[in-house]
Write a protein that holds these residues in place. Sequence first.
Motif, PDB file in Angstrom:
ATOM      1  N   MET A  26      10.989   3.792  13.184  1.00  0.00           N
ATOM      2  CA  MET A  26      11.281   2.481  13.414  1.00  0.00           C
ATOM      3  C   MET A  26      10.464   1.330  13.580  1.00  0.00           C
ATOM      4  SD  MET A  26      14.837   0.232  12.630  1.00  0.00           S
ATOM      5  CE  MET A  26      16.294   0.862  13.975  1.00  0.00           C
ATOM      6  N   VAL A  27      10.219   1.773  15.383  1.00  0.00           N
ATOM      7  CA  VAL A  27      10.165   0.606  16.173  1.00  0.00           C
ATOM      8  C   VAL A  27       8.619   0.323  16.126  1.00  0.00           C
ATOM      9  CG1 VAL A  27       8.984  -0.316  18.335  1.00  0.00           C
ATOM     10  CG2 VAL A  27      11.295   0.511  18.495  1.00  0.00           C
ATOM     11  N   ASN A  28       8.076   1.303  15.759  1.00  0.00           N
ATOM     12  CA  ASN A  28       5.519   1.744  15.171  1.00  0.00           C
ATOM     13  C   ASN A  28       6.090   0.833  14.365  1.00  0.00           C
ATOM     14  OD1 ASN A  28       4.042   3.189  13.013  1.00  0.00           O
ATOM     15  ND2 ASN A  28       3.938   3.074  14.836  1.00  0.00           N
ATOM     16  N   ARG A  29       6.374   1.469  13.076  1.00  0.00           N
ATOM     17  CA  ARG A  29       6.517   0.200  11.870  1.00  0.00           C
ATOM     18  C   ARG A  29       7.289  -1.712  12.101  1.00  0.00           C
ATOM     19  NH1 ARG A  29       4.528   4.664  10.798  1.00  0.00           N
ATOM     20  NH2 ARG A  29       4.753   5.980   9.284  1.00  0.00           N
ATOM     21  N   LEU A  30       7.616  -1.578  12.512  1.00  0.00           N
ATOM     22  CA  LEU A  30       8.193  -2.933  12.905  1.00  0.00           C
ATOM     23  C   LEU A  30       6.532  -3.792  14.003  1.00  0.00           C
ATOM     24  CD1 LEU A  30      11.667  -2.883  14.926  1.00  0.00           C
ATOM     25  CD2 LEU A  30      11.399  -3.682  12.239  1.00  0.00           C
ATOM     26  N   ILE A 258      -3.367  -4.393  -0.832  1.00  0.00           N
ATOM     27  CA  ILE A 258      -3.079  -5.799   0.104  1.00  0.00           C
ATOM     28  C   ILE A 258      -2.435  -4.995   1.441  1.00  0.00           C
ATOM     29  CG2 ILE A 258      -3.200  -8.042   0.667  1.00  0.00           C
ATOM     30  CD1 ILE A 258      -3.014  -8.933  -1.729  1.00  0.00           C
ATOM     31  N   SER A 259      -1.382  -4.981   0.830  1.00  0.00           N
ATOM     32  CA  SER A 259      -0.382  -4.475   1.949  1.00  0.00           C
ATOM     33  C   SER A 259      -0.526  -3.513   2.709  1.00  0.00           C
ATOM     34  CB  SER A 259       1.767  -4.378   1.637  1.00  0.00           C
ATOM     35  OG  SER A 259       1.603  -5.646   0.925  1.00  0.00           O
ATOM     36  N   LEU A 260      -1.169  -1.941   1.336  1.00  0.00           N
ATOM     37  CA  LEU A 260      -1.366  -0.376   2.590  1.00  0.00           C
ATOM     38  C   LEU A 260      -3.023  -0.150   2.619  1.00  0.00           C
ATOM     39  CD1 LEU A 260      -0.568   2.501   2.283  1.00  0.00           C
ATOM     40  CD2 LEU A 260      -1.663   2.528   0.227  1.00  0.00           C
ATOM     41  N   ASN A 261      -3.960  -1.599   2.850  1.00  0.00           N
ATOM     42  CA  ASN A 261      -4.641  -1.920   3.251  1.00  0.00           C
ATOM     43  C   ASN A 261      -4.422  -2.005   4.955  1.00  0.00           C
ATOM     44  OD1 ASN A 261      -7.392  -3.664   3.952  1.00  0.00           O
ATOM     45  ND2 ASN A 261      -7.996  -1.950   1.708  1.00  0.00           N
ATOM     46  N   LEU A 262      -3.620  -3.273   4.710  1.00  0.00           N
ATOM     47  CA  LEU A 262      -3.324  -3.297   6.456  1.00  0.00           C
ATOM     48  C   LEU A 262      -2.941  -2.816   6.814  1.00  0.00           C
ATOM     49  CD1 LEU A 262      -2.795  -7.889   5.244  1.00  0.00           C
ATOM     50  CD2 LEU A 262      -4.428  -7.497   6.118  1.00  0.00           C
ATOM     51  N   ALA A 263      -2.023  -2.150   6.422  1.00  0.00           N
ATOM     52  CA  ALA A 263      -1.134  -1.406   6.926  1.00  0.00           C
ATOM     53  C   ALA A 263      -2.123  -0.051   7.516  1.00  0.00           C
ATOM     54  CB  ALA A 263      -0.256  -0.700   6.443  1.00  0.00           C
ATOM     55  N   ALA A 264      -2.782   0.592   7.151  1.00  0.00           N
ATOM     56  CA  ALA A 264      -3.542   1.276   6.977  1.00  0.00           C
ATOM     57  C   ALA A 264      -4.521   1.150   8.289  1.00  0.00           C
ATOM     58  CB  ALA A 264      -4.711   2.402   5.824  1.00  0.00           C
ATOM     59  N   LYS A 282      -1.882   7.816   3.870  1.00  0.00           N
ATOM     60  CA  LYS A 282      -1.278   8.588   2.582  1.00  0.00           C
ATOM     61  C   LYS A 282       0.087   8.442   3.361  1.00  0.00           C
ATOM     62  CE  LYS A 282      -3.929  12.069   0.926  1.00  0.00           C
ATOM     63  NZ  LYS A 282      -4.030  14.045   0.879  1.00  0.00           N
ATOM     64  N   GLU A 283      -0.028   8.074   5.208  1.00  0.00           N
ATOM     65  CA  GLU A 283       0.542   8.013   5.950  1.00  0.00           C
ATOM     66  C   GLU A 283       1.458   6.409   6.057  1.00  0.00           C
ATOM     67  OE1 GLU A 283       1.719   6.946  10.568  1.00  0.00           O
ATOM     68  OE2 GLU A 283      -0.380   7.701   9.951  1.00  0.00           O
ATOM     69  N   MET A 284       1.222   5.598   5.198  1.00  0.00           N
ATOM     70  CA  MET A 284       1.678   3.880   5.071  1.00  0.00           C
ATOM     71  C   MET A 284       2.147   4.073   3.535  1.00  0.00           C
ATOM     72  SD  MET A 284       1.723   3.571   7.887  1.00  0.00           S
ATOM     73  CE  MET A 284       2.585   1.823   8.083  1.00  0.00           C
ATOM     74  N   ALA A 285       1.327   4.842   3.016  1.00  0.00           N
ATOM     75  CA  ALA A 285       1.808   4.922   1.245  1.00  0.00           C
ATOM     76  C   ALA A 285       2.994   4.444   0.380  1.00  0.00           C
ATOM     77  CB  ALA A 285       1.263   5.913   0.885  1.00  0.00           C
ATOM     78  N   VAL A 286       3.885   5.656   1.507  1.00  0.00           N
ATOM     79  CA  VAL A 286       5.500   5.610   1.197  1.00  0.00           C
ATOM     80  C   VAL A 286       6.603   4.269   1.559  1.00  0.00           C
ATOM     81  CG1 VAL A 286       7.167   7.126   1.392  1.00  0.00           C
ATOM     82  CG2 VAL A 286       5.165   8.217   1.191  1.00  0.00           C
ATOM     83  N   ASP A 287       5.895   4.128   2.619  1.00  0.00           N
ATOM     84  CA  ASP A 287       6.493   3.204   2.834  1.00  0.00           C
ATOM     85  C   ASP A 287       6.067   1.468   2.622  1.00  0.00           C
ATOM     86  OD1 ASP A 287       8.345   3.883   4.834  1.00  0.00           O
ATOM     87  OD2 ASP A 287       6.373   4.047   6.711  1.00  0.00           O
ATOM     88  N   VAL A 288       4.818   1.096   1.677  1.00  0.00           N
ATOM     89  CA  VAL A 288       4.363   0.224   1.241  1.00  0.00           C
ATOM     90  C   VAL A 288       5.009   0.639  -0.019  1.00  0.00           C
ATOM     91  CG1 VAL A 288       2.249  -0.531   0.637  1.00  0.00           C
ATOM     92  CG2 VAL A 288       3.011   0.448   2.587  1.00  0.00           C
ATOM     93  N   PHE A 289       4.745   1.913  -0.803  1.00  0.00           N
ATOM     94  CA  PHE A 289       5.076   1.585  -3.029  1.00  0.00           C
ATOM     95  C   PHE A 289       7.262   2.266  -2.690  1.00  0.00           C
ATOM     96  CE2 PHE A 289       0.891   3.624  -3.769  1.00  0.00           C
ATOM     97  CZ  PHE A 289       0.402   2.699  -3.315  1.00  0.00           C
ATOM     98  N   LEU A 314       0.425  11.250  -3.831  1.00  0.00           N
ATOM     99  CA  LEU A 314      -0.783  11.368  -3.214  1.00  0.00           C
ATOM    100  C   LEU A 314      -0.552  12.282  -2.792  1.00  0.00           C
ATOM    101  CD1 LEU A 314       1.396   9.671  -0.091  1.00  0.00           C
ATOM    102  CD2 LEU A 314      -0.686   9.019  -1.266  1.00  0.00           C
ATOM    103  N   ASN A 315      -0.028  13.763  -3.473  1.00  0.00           N
ATOM    104  CA  ASN A 315      -0.031  15.296  -3.506  1.00  0.00           C
ATOM    105  C   ASN A 315      -1.182  15.708  -5.045  1.00  0.00           C
ATOM    106  OD1 ASN A 315       1.193  15.933  -1.482  1.00  0.00           O
ATOM    107  ND2 ASN A 315       2.710  15.975  -3.182  1.00  0.00           N
ATOM    108  N   GLU A 316      -1.525  14.515  -5.781  1.00  0.00           N
ATOM    109  CA  GLU A 316      -2.121  14.520  -7.161  1.00  0.00           C
ATOM    110  C   GLU A 316      -3.333  13.752  -7.598  1.00  0.00           C
ATOM    111  OE1 GLU A 316      -1.810  17.241  -9.569  1.00  0.00           O
ATOM    112  OE2 GLU A 316       0.655  17.908  -8.397  1.00  0.00           O
ATOM    113  N   ILE A 317      -3.740  12.756  -7.051  1.00  0.00           N
ATOM    114  CA  ILE A 317      -4.938  12.482  -6.148  1.00  0.00           C
ATOM    115  C   ILE A 317      -5.261  12.023  -5.795  1.00  0.00           C
ATOM    116  CG2 ILE A 317      -5.796   9.644  -6.938  1.00  0.00           C
ATOM    117  CD1 ILE A 317      -3.541  10.243  -8.663  1.00  0.00           C
TER     118      ILE A 317
END
Length: 321
Positions: A26-30, A258-264, A282-289, A314-317
């Motif tokens: 949580m701290v990392n994401r904040l 936009i958010s996934l690009n920035l978060a990555a 892949k690490e950030m996609a779940v939290d962003v989507f 994420l598994n299929e693409i």
Amino acid sequence: MDSLYHEKIRKAAHEVGKVVVGQDYMVNRLLIGLFTQGHILLEGVPGLAKTLTVNTLSKVLDLGFQRIQFTPDLLPSDVVGTMIYNQQKSEFEVKKGPVFANMVLADEVNRSPAKVQAALLEAMQEKQVTIGETTYHLDRPFLVLATQNPVDQEGTYPLPEAQMDRFMMKIHVDYPSKEDELEVMRRMANMGFSAEVKPVLTTEDIFEIRNEINAVKISESLERYIVELVFATRRPSDYGLKREAGYIQFGVSPRASISLNLAAKAAAYMEGRNYVLPEDIKEMAVDVFNHRIILNYEAEADNVSSKDIVNEILNEIPINS
């Protein structure tokens, strides 16, 4: 890449750890949200230190902090402010609301009706609010951190999709591990326990970190990979995702890419790199989507969550699609 600021970020996380146990994720994401100007929605059952973590982090970052407890009788003016009449001067004056702070904690945000939640929209998107006929710019940096309880639905109002989309990430806060629970119990059972935290990062540091994150490189192939992930939520049938196509009512908006690009880029920076890897995306996609995908009733009947859908995508693409 390992700059002066990486050591300060590690110290900031350490300071938060003096008070909060076992919520490193949580701290990392904040921090990522703060460094990328992205608002965060925290979801979890009561008692998981969501409010405590945000409050402690604001002290470590030496930022102005305001907490707004959302209740059914809260008014929009209680959030943004209002005009009051000064009898001595015989004129109206502006009384600014608690939204005028660097970090605003909207606690139990789904307990207030839509008109109050909508009062946050302009602030979250435009970094400004309008009181009367005048528009006021908010302090910089400005970050809205909202909490909601997924279990206790009595007396709650669902957040409008437009407001959900304004949150960069939705973080599911989970229970602590056994060892962390043991440490929490030992600390809190000691009624004399107290921990003082020191300010580590300044406002100037935050702006410099933003500049360094902006300089993190992302290849065109990974940019296209993000777009493919986004389109897979909108047109799953085109990607052979027949099961997901039966569950998704609406895919993610352009804000998601936009958010996934920035978060990555921020995730890569936090790891000490000046370039993005597929794992960062892949690490950030779940939290962003996860809060942007709108599922239908069939998904609810089959107990399928948006997180499940994102993990399948994420598994299929493939990355080089």
